[in-house]
Design a protein around this motif. Sequence first.
Motif, short mmCIF file in Angstrom:
data_model
loop_
_atom_site.label_atom_id
_atom_site.label_comp_id
_atom_site.label_asym_id
_atom_site.label_seq_id
_atom_site.Cartn_x
_atom_site.Cartn_y
_atom_site.Cartn_z
N SER A 284 0.85 -1.19 0.00
CA SER A 284 0.00 0.00 0.00
C SER A 284 0.89 1.24 0.00
CB SER A 284 -0.88 0.03 1.26
OG SER A 284 -1.49 -1.22 1.47
N SER B 230 2.55 1.68 4.32
CA SER B 230 2.69 0.28 4.71
C SER B 230 3.79 0.17 5.74
CB SER B 230 3.01 -0.59 3.49
OG SER B 230 3.20 -1.93 3.88
N GLY C 212 1.73 -4.62 8.69
CA GLY C 212 1.25 -4.56 7.31
C GLY C 212 1.66 -5.77 6.49
N GLU C 213 1.79 -5.57 5.17
CA GLU C 213 2.00 -6.65 4.24
C GLU C 213 3.26 -7.47 4.58
OE1 GLU C 213 1.35 -3.58 3.55
OE2 GLU C 213 -0.25 -3.39 2.05
N PRO D 284 -7.39 -4.17 6.47
CA PRO D 284 -6.52 -3.03 6.16
C PRO D 284 -6.57 -1.98 7.26
CG PRO D 284 -8.48 -3.03 4.76
CD PRO D 284 -8.49 -4.32 5.52
N THR E 180 -3.86 3.05 4.86
CA THR E 180 -3.15 2.67 3.64
C THR E 180 -2.79 3.85 2.74
OG1 THR E 180 -5.26 2.26 2.55
CG2 THR E 180 -4.18 0.35 3.56
N GLY F 126 -0.96 -0.34 6.40
CA GLY F 126 -0.91 -1.21 5.23
C GLY F 126 -2.08 -2.17 5.23
N ASP F 127 -2.07 -3.06 4.25
CA ASP F 127 -3.18 -4.00 4.09
C ASP F 127 -2.67 -5.43 4.26
OD1 ASP F 127 -5.30 -5.52 3.44
OD2 ASP F 127 -5.72 -4.53 1.52
#
Lengths: 253, 253, 253, 253, 253, 253
Positions: free
Chosen positions: E156, E159, E163-164, E185, E188, E222-223
């Motif tokens: 994102s 992030s 997060g990811e 999420p 983001t 982030g997601d």
Amino acid sequence: MSARLAEMTTLEATRAAEDGTIVVLPVGAFEQHGAALPMATDQIRAEALADAVAEALPGRVIIGPGVPVGVSPHHQAFAGTVSLRPALFAAVVREYVESLAAHGWRRFLVITGHGGNNSTLGTIAQDLLRDRPDIEFAWAPVTALAKDAVAEMELSAISGHSGEAETSQMLHVAPDLVRHDLLAPGTTTPDELDPFARLARSVSHPAVAVAYDRLSPTGVLGDPRRASAEHGRAIYAEATDRLVAFIKEWLDT
Amino acid sequence: MSARLAEMTTLEATRAAEDGTIVVLPVGAFEQHGAALPMATDQIRAEALADAVAEALPGRVIIGPGVPVGVSPHHQAFAGTVSLRPALFAAVVREYVESLAAHGWRRFLVITGHGGNNSTLGTIAQDLLRDRPDIEFAWAPVTALAKDAVAEMELSAISGHSGEAETSQMLHVAPDLVRHDLLAPGTTTPDELDPFARLARSVSHPAVAVAYDRLSPTGVLGDPRRASAEHGRAIYAEATDRLVAFIKEWLDT
Amino acid sequence: MSARLAEMTTLEATRAAEDGTIVVLPVGAFEQHGAALPMATDQIRAEALADAVAEALPGRVIIGPGVPVGVSPHHQAFAGTVSLRPALFAAVVREYVESLAAHGWRRFLVITGHGGNNSTLGTIAQDLLRDRPDIEFAWAPVTALAKDAVAEMELSAISGHSGEAETSQMLHVAPDLVRHDLLAPGTTTPDELDPFARLARSVSHPAVAVAYDRLSPTGVLGDPRRASAEHGRAIYAEATDRLVAFIKEWLDT
Amino acid sequence: MSARLAEMTTLEATRAAEDGTIVVLPVGAFEQHGAALPMATDQIRAEALADAVAEALPGRVIIGPGVPVGVSPHHQAFAGTVSLRPALFAAVVREYVESLAAHGWRRFLVITGHGGNNSTLGTIAQDLLRDRPDIEFAWAPVTALAKDAVAEMELSAISGHSGEAETSQMLHVAPDLVRHDLLAPGTTTPDELDPFARLARSVSHPAVAVAYDRLSPTGVLGDPRRASAEHGRAIYAEATDRLVAFIKEWLDT
Amino acid sequence: MSARLAEMTTLEATRAAEDGTIVVLPVGAFEQHGAALPMATDQIRAEALADAVAEALPGRVIIGPGVPVGVSPHHQAFAGTVSLRPALFAAVVREYVESLAAHGWRRFLVITGHGGNNSTLGTIAQDLLRDRPDIEFAWAPVTALAKDAVAEMELSAISGHSGEAETSQMLHVAPDLVRHDLLAPGTTTPDELDPFARLARSVSHPAVAVAYDRLSPTGVLGDPRRASAEHGRAIYAEATDRLVAFIKEWLDT
Amino acid sequence: MSARLAEMTTLEATRAAEDGTIVVLPVGAFEQHGAALPMATDQIRAEALADAVAEALPGRVIIGPGVPVGVSPHHQAFAGTVSLRPALFAAVVREYVESLAAHGWRRFLVITGHGGNNSTLGTIAQDLLRDRPDIEFAWAPVTALAKDAVAEMELSAISGHSGEAETSQMLHVAPDLVRHDLLAPGTTTPDELDPFARLARSVSHPAVAVAYDRLSPTGVLGDPRRASAEHGRAIYAEATDRLVAFIKEWLDT
């Protein structure tokens, strides 16, 4: 000559250090002791024991400077109490030891009139073990050295601070400072404690720190009316014997 | 009743705090004082002045716990000296003040028998000014309170530690602890000092810290044979008067 | 070449250390100086004296790093004041000294433009005496080095911070930073002080710490309108002479 | 009127605090910068940037007291270096912030001329986040604010301390303090580093702390002969722009 | 035999120290990681990397004691977070290093699963440089060692924490502790940040410390729905490779 | 759901705090345990008891972060031992407590697998009593909670560290980490101790701190060959029962 370093000159101190004497450090507390005993009770009791030991072992021990204020946060709710934090009390004792070690002494025995100093004394010993392996450091609370004499007393179910045994000691070593007419029972049975305080007094339980105002509204545990100078004398006799034996054994190692 | 908080019970302490008494804290040193005076000289002198002031102002002051060991790194070369670092000495006094302030006292006067504590006392006052603006804190060294009485004595060109004035005080307040036969002149003239130590004694110069073994091989400045109990009495009379006047004025603000 | 270490390269520093130079450390304060003088007044005055001394003794002294903020809790009520606790100020000076000692310097002279640093400087000296007996450490406040020049001025009954003598110094060393039109008398007589503050100003009394807002609503003691650059010049001349003599004597030991 | 709080009076400080100004604190180092640059290089560079920012934002920022000595243990092998421990440097900056917050300021931007202060600045921010959530605290090293201008210079493979970019800055802001004839290349290629020092310079590697005498015998990384006042001007222009933009955005939040 | 010192006996420790092994210290944090990840996320990630490195370099590294709680004041608003002050975290790591150095180890690599420890690790390195020049100390945050693997992920605009990349690591090393159904999420895009928090995220700006509740109401940047165990495996593979290469190079110096 | 806060998310932590759970903090040591037991023995034993208690009281207690390194200066002579000073260990536990108190928890029970932490735990309790009267703090060493089960074992005359009872516990909770073939008697009778160490083991004597290498060349007190998993199970059963009863009583106050 006095065994008190406080009363010695520097020339006398030089000789005492050369003689390999053991340094006794009497430490106490400056805290409430109920309606009948003074703030300095613990310091007075520690110094009296130090004097007795020094008298019994002339030329083998000297009495170093005392610490008149100990670790007493649990008594802070009662007027007159003065308390050092554990880390501060530890630093003071440590400086005493370091200063005296610089003059040649290597063996130190702290006599504490106040059980609330025990934990801190334990931490001092651990730090010395790490930083000064050349120093030998021992410590003992007064009353614990006289288990037999205390066992012979008729104690309340709850007994301790300013109670039978402690008051007896004061009647022996400083009777003029005891307000005889104000001796009165404090908390003497578990059901007088508040629930959390009772938890702290249970056998085989975890340790719990509790402020004394939760233990007793007058700051007394036990019934000091049962105290006597005679019991006090017996306690001092036993404690002195035990410390003398300990020190002799130490000097022989 | 004693003016010493150490000898009071918690009930008496409660009343004393309610009465708006000023707390006098006698602090000293545990350091060499030459061949004739004991380690505790400074503490003894501070406590004697505290007692005199308390006696002159019954019910207006109480005497709090003392600090028997002061800031004495300059005497460490002489056996028996025990010293606290400035920051540690400050922390101890600070804890005394904070503990007592929790019981209601707001005014504190430290009497120091040891000039080596002066700088540290100054820093304590500064920290209190910042953290506890509700507290009033004053401090005074014993001998400086008796300038006139000292001026009347015949001092050596170099005079100070364990010299004429200090020995006179001990002859007045604790004559049994003075080794009269060992009173002997120490450094009495500037040319006996080593060059750097001489620098430290020059008037209007920067301040210089010097270990006492560079000032005098026996740890004495001046000629204590000229001391007398009478001079000591005069010093105490003047110092007491001055403190009493100060405290009265303070109580009136 | 500049005598300021700040302007030297490391190669020049190496040579200066080898030459056995004395390190002058100018320390000040960052505090209110009334309506007419700037926050940095004390630092500016200390640095000006350091420069004068260095100029008079080329190759014999270097000027080390300064400490622009001092111990000023008594001025905290006035906007702009920045203050370090005594223990923190002490630690900073100590680190300067230790860092420079690692390069070979052994003699340090702190010039303080701020009397509020004196107590802390005293404690630094005591700690160095204990931990670094190889180091010689001296310190001096600016104005105290010029007693004669100050005595020749016509001072108010109450005179001190931002008053006649200090303003004169600023008129001499940093006239552009003086707001001439805002020079106005502060507290000039004892009866303008509040009772407790008056206590602090009494002669031969115990020392008392007082916040400056109890001494003067404008933060000024004395009448700075009586100040002059000429007086300032005389003060600097005398202070410089005294320090130069001191350093020469020191270098000869 | 100067934007430097050091040059302000307390009345001016009151107004500046009321105006919601941001406080810029320029901090530096007192450390070796090779044969051609002075000890104070980092402090000079930080103050120059603070001045440029203050000039661009009249009435919006004030410049608070500086810290002339930073965290420089890695340069201690070179004469003249003075260093504060991280915890001490942090305490000093913290006291500045607390003192100024007491007067009403809430936003602080530290400009550091010395990258060695970055870690400590990060820890200060974390402690403030915990203890003073009402305060906003930002910090930036000078050179990192001018990436584009630096990228346009022709740097050696190894370049940094006292190298092309830093010398350029000094040629711009303090040319008189540069020993032009002593500008000489230090370590400019990785193979001149000792193996462990090389490890510290590898990309994407763990961070490694290395003393500068393992990086370069002269304390220089890069070739300062390639420096120019023009590059310095470009660096300052970019850094100033970036800070001005940042502060404007901040004032708008 | 395990590479974990925690599981070794003292005899095995003696041999490992004699073999010149490098000590890896895995440190983490005890802080919120949103709705789907546990408090110990950072410690788990650091230990997993330590294990991978130890497995790849049998007999060359040992894993010392971890620090399960890090410097997390910015997460304190979220329940469960436990945080050490920077100075305290530093002292703990320092004691580990000193204790192990006493047994003969000289090289230490801290792997931190928590970026919030970076500043403090930098200050530890600086203090060691000063006090223990015989020790080599390196440190690295986990995710920064895997830039390429992270770059390959679709992140994102905003992030980071939980997060990811971080969630991917947990899906790889501790999938059972991930609440898969609660992955959601967080913040983001920059416009979801509050203005001051946005300031902190701007490129080339000064650093700004911001509490996480100003960055995201759920504590997530982030997601994490885009996370995968596969990405996690790639991150660990790259980070392990990089550390292994670093350590090999180190052992060769 | 796990009772370990380390494995909880922040949402779960919020609920647990709201439920008025008691926080159990398992603390240990990282120290030699002879030829057959691992460094982490004390931490493993503390965590196993914490798990047992949590299992017996679902929803009533949570397990907070542990402290894997304790106060072990007496074991420092044996390779692998890592130790925190008492003041540092205290600060860590204090920060845990303060961080968790900020989320709403008020009751804390420390289970220590290492008796060497007892003194320090006592000082933590005292400091909390002073600073945080709203917090209830209890602590217990593992083996002391199982006096009856230990009494049923056939112990050597000297028995303790890494001896019969401790090894039994490890055989019960972590048998894979015990080197069964290396179980061997250490010091089992008083006459094997050196004289000073013997002094430390005398009944009713002052306490004395002694390094373990003076107690036993292998770091073992007692004969671990007599240990059994069955004994370990009995110890855990008793200790668990006692703690469960204590906590129930506590929750009822």
